[in-house]
Design a protein around this motif. Structure first.
Motif, mmCIF file in Angstrom:
data_model
loop_
_atom_site.group_PDB
_atom_site.id
_atom_site.type_symbol
_atom_site.label_atom_id
_atom_site.label_comp_id
_atom_site.label_asym_id
_atom_site.label_seq_id
_atom_site.Cartn_x
_atom_site.Cartn_y
_atom_site.Cartn_z
ATOM 1 N N LEU A 217 0.831 -1.206 0.000
ATOM 2 C CA LEU A 217 0.000 0.000 0.000
ATOM 3 C C LEU A 217 0.864 1.254 0.000
ATOM 4 O O LEU A 217 0.570 2.231 -0.707
ATOM 5 N N HIS A 218 1.931 1.244 0.792
ATOM 6 C CA HIS A 218 2.845 2.393 0.788
ATOM 7 C C HIS A 218 3.508 2.554 -0.586
ATOM 8 O O HIS A 218 3.738 3.672 -1.051
ATOM 9 N N HIS A 219 3.790 1.433 -1.233
ATOM 10 C CA HIS A 219 4.381 1.473 -2.566
ATOM 11 C C HIS A 219 3.403 2.093 -3.562
ATOM 12 O O HIS A 219 3.810 2.870 -4.444
ATOM 13 N N LEU A 220 2.125 1.767 -3.441
ATOM 14 C CA LEU A 220 1.125 2.367 -4.309
ATOM 15 C C LEU A 220 1.087 3.885 -4.155
ATOM 16 O O LEU A 220 0.964 4.621 -5.146
ATOM 17 N N ILE A 221 1.203 4.341 -2.916
ATOM 18 C CA ILE A 221 1.208 5.786 -2.674
ATOM 19 C C ILE A 221 2.411 6.431 -3.356
ATOM 20 O O ILE A 221 2.295 7.470 -4.014
ATOM 21 N N GLU A 222 3.571 5.810 -3.215
ATOM 22 C CA GLU A 222 4.789 6.348 -3.823
ATOM 23 C C GLU A 222 4.686 6.356 -5.350
ATOM 24 O O GLU A 222 5.029 7.347 -6.004
ATOM 25 N N MET A 223 4.197 5.258 -5.914
ATOM 26 C CA MET A 223 4.087 5.181 -7.365
ATOM 27 C C MET A 223 3.049 6.166 -7.895
ATOM 28 O O MET A 223 3.201 6.729 -8.989
ATOM 29 N N ILE A 229 1.911 8.300 -13.768
ATOM 30 C CA ILE A 229 0.995 7.309 -13.196
ATOM 31 C C ILE A 229 -0.179 8.005 -12.520
ATOM 32 O O ILE A 229 0.001 8.905 -11.706
ATOM 33 N N GLU A 230 -1.386 7.572 -12.892
ATOM 34 C CA GLU A 230 -2.602 8.057 -12.241
ATOM 35 C C GLU A 230 -3.301 6.859 -11.622
ATOM 36 O O GLU A 230 -3.685 5.927 -12.319
ATOM 37 N N LEU A 231 -3.455 6.886 -10.301
ATOM 38 C CA LEU A 231 -4.027 5.760 -9.576
ATOM 39 C C LEU A 231 -5.308 6.189 -8.868
ATOM 40 O O LEU A 231 -5.313 7.159 -8.113
ATOM 41 N N GLN A 232 -6.389 5.459 -9.121
ATOM 42 C CA GLN A 232 -7.668 5.741 -8.483
ATOM 43 C C GLN A 232 -8.233 4.477 -7.852
ATOM 44 O O GLN A 232 -7.946 3.361 -8.306
ATOM 45 N N VAL A 233 -9.055 4.684 -6.826
ATOM 46 C CA VAL A 233 -9.711 3.575 -6.138
ATOM 47 C C VAL A 233 -11.215 3.677 -6.347
ATOM 48 O O VAL A 233 -11.800 4.756 -6.206
ATOM 49 N N THR A 297 -6.326 12.282 -5.386
ATOM 50 C CA THR A 297 -5.997 12.722 -4.027
ATOM 51 C C THR A 297 -6.773 11.928 -2.982
ATOM 52 O O THR A 297 -6.201 11.447 -1.986
ATOM 53 N N LYS A 298 -8.094 11.762 -3.200
ATOM 54 C CA LYS A 298 -8.899 11.006 -2.243
ATOM 55 C C LYS A 298 -8.516 9.530 -2.244
ATOM 56 O O LYS A 298 -8.580 8.863 -1.203
ATOM 57 N N SER A 299 -8.122 9.018 -3.390
ATOM 58 C CA SER A 299 -7.667 7.633 -3.465
ATOM 59 C C SER A 299 -6.400 7.459 -2.633
ATOM 60 O O SER A 299 -6.255 6.462 -1.894
ATOM 61 N N ARG A 300 -5.507 8.415 -2.738
ATOM 62 C CA ARG A 300 -4.254 8.365 -1.971
ATOM 63 C C ARG A 300 -4.547 8.361 -0.480
ATOM 64 O O ARG A 300 -3.953 7.605 0.289
ATOM 65 N N ASP A 301 -5.483 9.209 -0.068
ATOM 66 C CA ASP A 301 -5.843 9.293 1.350
ATOM 67 C C ASP A 301 -6.453 7.983 1.837
ATOM 68 O O ASP A 301 -6.173 7.529 2.954
#
Length: 311
Positions: A217-223, A229-233, A297-301
């Motif tokens: 999970l911490h790696h996902l935040i860093e990536m 890279i755009e990451l959403q949940v 941003t909300k996904s990161r949180d």
């Protein structure tokens, strides 16, 4: 990065004959491998065969091989020898030197070894995907059950592969090594643009145990902080969504090299979709998922909160 001359095999009918447009010089990743060349060659051999009115059985008899091999050649699953390409072109009545040379150039490129060959023999569908991913400029990925392969830590990847190949530690190790090397496309020029959407369930599933999952999970935040890279949940609160049908990826390539390809994995096997209606349907699904997912941003949180509470 390597400036590689790739033939753009856009064929058109002019007064009953085939013409091939000029080759273009395109910048592609040095590690892109033979996959795109095989796809281009296979597609055009298929078109040439149909224009000539030759059946799969007839050309298979000419080559002294099975019909299934012709299907595999035309779908880009396997390479084809120079001698066989010459026989096929002659049987199809192709006399234009430009078309013949373009086909032979693609045949040569298609026989080259991809970077993944150093890891030994991989299943054709998997090696095909790796080749496409290596040549892609962008990937839009939705994952329902696991962290996207390009964003996995080594420990997380090992937990998954060990479960998939119980008692086969060497095979698991090899698969992990391939997956880690695949991730070079996120940092090597030209870097891959990755849009990734994951179902929230992926974040709660303690793959490999809490320590492995917390690190993942911490790696996902860093990536997710990387500019490419755009990451959403996609949160539980959304309820049912079109992604519950299954995971998929949309791979995009330079316009002059190949049209987008959709990759879908299922228990029935891997599928590659190229038809316009399939692309339109899957792209619409991804658009809906993108709109329903939390912002970056909300996904990161949310990822950070889940990591903090994980025990």
């Amino acid at each position: 990065m390597l400036a590689l001359r790739l033939a753009t095999l856009i064929l058109a009918m002019e007064r009953g004959t085939l013409t091939v447009f000029a080759t273009l010089e395109v910048d592609v990743a040095r590690t892109s491998g033979p996959t795109i060349a095989r796809w281009q060659l296979g597609r055009e051999l298929h078109r040439l065969r149909e224009i000539a009115g030759v059946s799969h059985k007839e050309i298979a008899t000419e080559l002294g091989c099975s019909e299934s091999k012709i299907y595999k050649i035309e779908s880009g699953v396997v390479g084809v020898s120079r001698a066989d390409v010459i026989v096929m072109l002659s049987r199809y009545g192709v006399s234009d030197d430009r078309i013949r040379q373009t086909a032979l150039d693609l045949q040569r490129q298609g026989k080259e070894r991809g970077w993944w060959a150093k890891f030994g023999q991989l299943p054709n569908p998997y090696s095909m995907y790796i080749g496409l991913e290596s040549a892609a400029i962008a990937v839009r990925n939705f994952e329902l059950a696991v962290v996207p392969g390009l964003l996995q830590t080594e420990a997380y990847a090992h937990a998954i592969t060990s479960a998939a190949w119980p008692g086969q530690s060497e095979e698991a190790r090899r698969r992990v090594a391939v997956r880690m090397t695949r991730q070079d496309c996120l940092t090597e020029e030209p870097v891959l643009k990755l849009w990734a959407i994951v179902d929230e369930g992926v974040l709660h599933r303690q793959t490999g145990g809490p320590d492995v999952m917390r690190a993942q999970l911490h790696h996902l935040i860093e990536m997710g902080d990387r500019p490419n890279i755009e990451l959403q949940v996609l949160p539980f609160g959304e309820g049912w969504h079109p992604g519950t049908v299954g995971s998929f990826s949309i791979l995009e390539f330079p316009e002059d090299i190949h049209s987008p390809v959709v990759y879908v994995v299922s228990q029935a096997g891997d599928a590659y979709l190229e038809r316009e209606d399939d692309l339109r349907r899957v792209t619409l699904t991804y658009t809906h998922l993108h709109a329903a997912a939390l912002s970056v941003t909300k996904s990161r949180d949310l990822i950070a909160a889940i990591a903090k509470d994980m025990t």
